[in-house]
Design a protein around this motif. Sequence first.
Motif, PDB file in Angstrom:
ATOM      1  N   GLU A  72       0.821  -1.208   0.000  1.00  0.00           N
ATOM      2  CA  GLU A  72       0.000   0.000   0.000  1.00  0.00           C
ATOM      3  C   GLU A  72       0.856   1.259   0.000  1.00  0.00           C
ATOM      4  N   HIS A  73       1.935   1.244   0.762  1.00  0.00           N
ATOM      5  CA  HIS A  73       2.741   2.451   0.915  1.00  0.00           C
ATOM      6  C   HIS A  73       4.023   2.438   0.072  1.00  0.00           C
ATOM      7  N   GLY A  74       4.177   1.463  -0.793  1.00  0.00           N
ATOM      8  CA  GLY A  74       5.363   1.430  -1.646  1.00  0.00           C
ATOM      9  C   GLY A  74       6.656   1.362  -0.849  1.00  0.00           C
ATOM     10  N   ILE A  75       6.675   0.542   0.204  1.00  0.00           N
ATOM     11  CA  ILE A  75       7.829   0.460   1.089  1.00  0.00           C
ATOM     12  C   ILE A  75       9.016  -0.141   0.329  1.00  0.00           C
ATOM     13  N   ARG A  76      10.193   0.479   0.483  1.00  0.00           N
ATOM     14  CA  ARG A  76      11.374   0.097  -0.299  1.00  0.00           C
ATOM     15  C   ARG A  76      12.098  -1.130   0.252  1.00  0.00           C
ATOM     16  N   GLY A  77      11.945  -1.429   1.535  1.00  0.00           N
ATOM     17  CA  GLY A  77      12.623  -2.572   2.132  1.00  0.00           C
ATOM     18  C   GLY A  77      12.030  -2.878   3.491  1.00  0.00           C
ATOM     19  N   TYR A  78      12.206  -4.137   3.933  1.00  0.00           N
ATOM     20  CA  TYR A  78      11.605  -4.581   5.196  1.00  0.00           C
ATOM     21  C   TYR A  78      12.636  -5.352   6.000  1.00  0.00           C
ATOM     22  N   SER A  79      12.785  -4.982   7.273  1.00  0.00           N
ATOM     23  CA  SER A  79      13.752  -5.629   8.149  1.00  0.00           C
ATOM     24  C   SER A  79      13.068  -6.124   9.414  1.00  0.00           C
ATOM     25  N   GLU A  80      13.734  -7.050  10.089  1.00  0.00           N
ATOM     26  CA  GLU A  80      13.266  -7.586  11.362  1.00  0.00           C
ATOM     27  C   GLU A  80      14.461  -7.985  12.220  1.00  0.00           C
ATOM     28  N   HIS A  81      14.202  -8.231  13.498  1.00  0.00           N
ATOM     29  CA  HIS A  81      15.247  -8.528  14.463  1.00  0.00           C
ATOM     30  C   HIS A  81      15.580 -10.017  14.474  1.00  0.00           C
TER      31      HIS A  81
END
Length: 275
Positions: A89-98
């Motif tokens: 929806e928001h065109g997020i460029r990358g996704y990270s997690e711990h």
Amino acid sequence: MTLQPFVSGAGLGLRRGLLTALADSAVGQVDFLEIAPENWIGVGGRFARQLRGLSERVPFLCHGLSLNLGGVAPLDIELLKAIKGFLDEHGIRGYSEHLSACADEGQLYDLMPLPFTAHTVQRVATRIRTVQDVLERPLIIENVSAYARLPGELDETSFIRAVLDEADCQLLLDINNVYVNATNFSFDPLAYIQAMPGERIAYLHMAGHYDEAADLKIDTHGAPVCDPVWALLRQAYGLHGVRPTLLERDFNFPPVSELYAEVAQIRALQQGAGR
């Protein structure tokens, strides 16, 4: 997997307490913003409008809080689907997690350390591959701060490298977490950074911490970045090249101009390293 172009430059973590100030002034002051999707999924009204206004003008990353990559409870597939919808929806460029555990029968609301074992490497890598399949994106995993060590035959750098290779994912290298752990467990932070695989480092985090004692630092994100962590960032650029770098601040918010000044300090180090 198809990715949108990634971010560049110096960014800032967006927290609800900073939303109005950043909505009015972030353009031109930061190169990208980062949010925790769990804090925004399903939010409506004024906050949703402000977020949409920002995500249409500034590149965004997402940094997750509750996937429980290192836990043993089944992955929350419904949460993953909701996160995927938010990223789209928001065109997020990358996704990270711990790279940690954060749940068992319910959320623990903390990031718990993992045993640095070959078995944990295989188990976590399998979970990461599942996450990537559901999200239809590469996952970026972050090294976490810790205050206890569980039994295991690997050291922290060997464990992280093994997970990255087995899962074929990317790394969010948190410089403050390296400094905190180096103090808490008596190792060389520069050697740790040097041991990380540069080809897998997607971006970096910077933050402040609390000095509980000479040999105990607590990762709070509630203070300015200290001089030794700035020095480590400069050295990280020298070792691995300039990477997108984000400032985190979770509470004790100063005037936003002070946060922008720290973002500008990141940018100055990036420009200096590039000469």
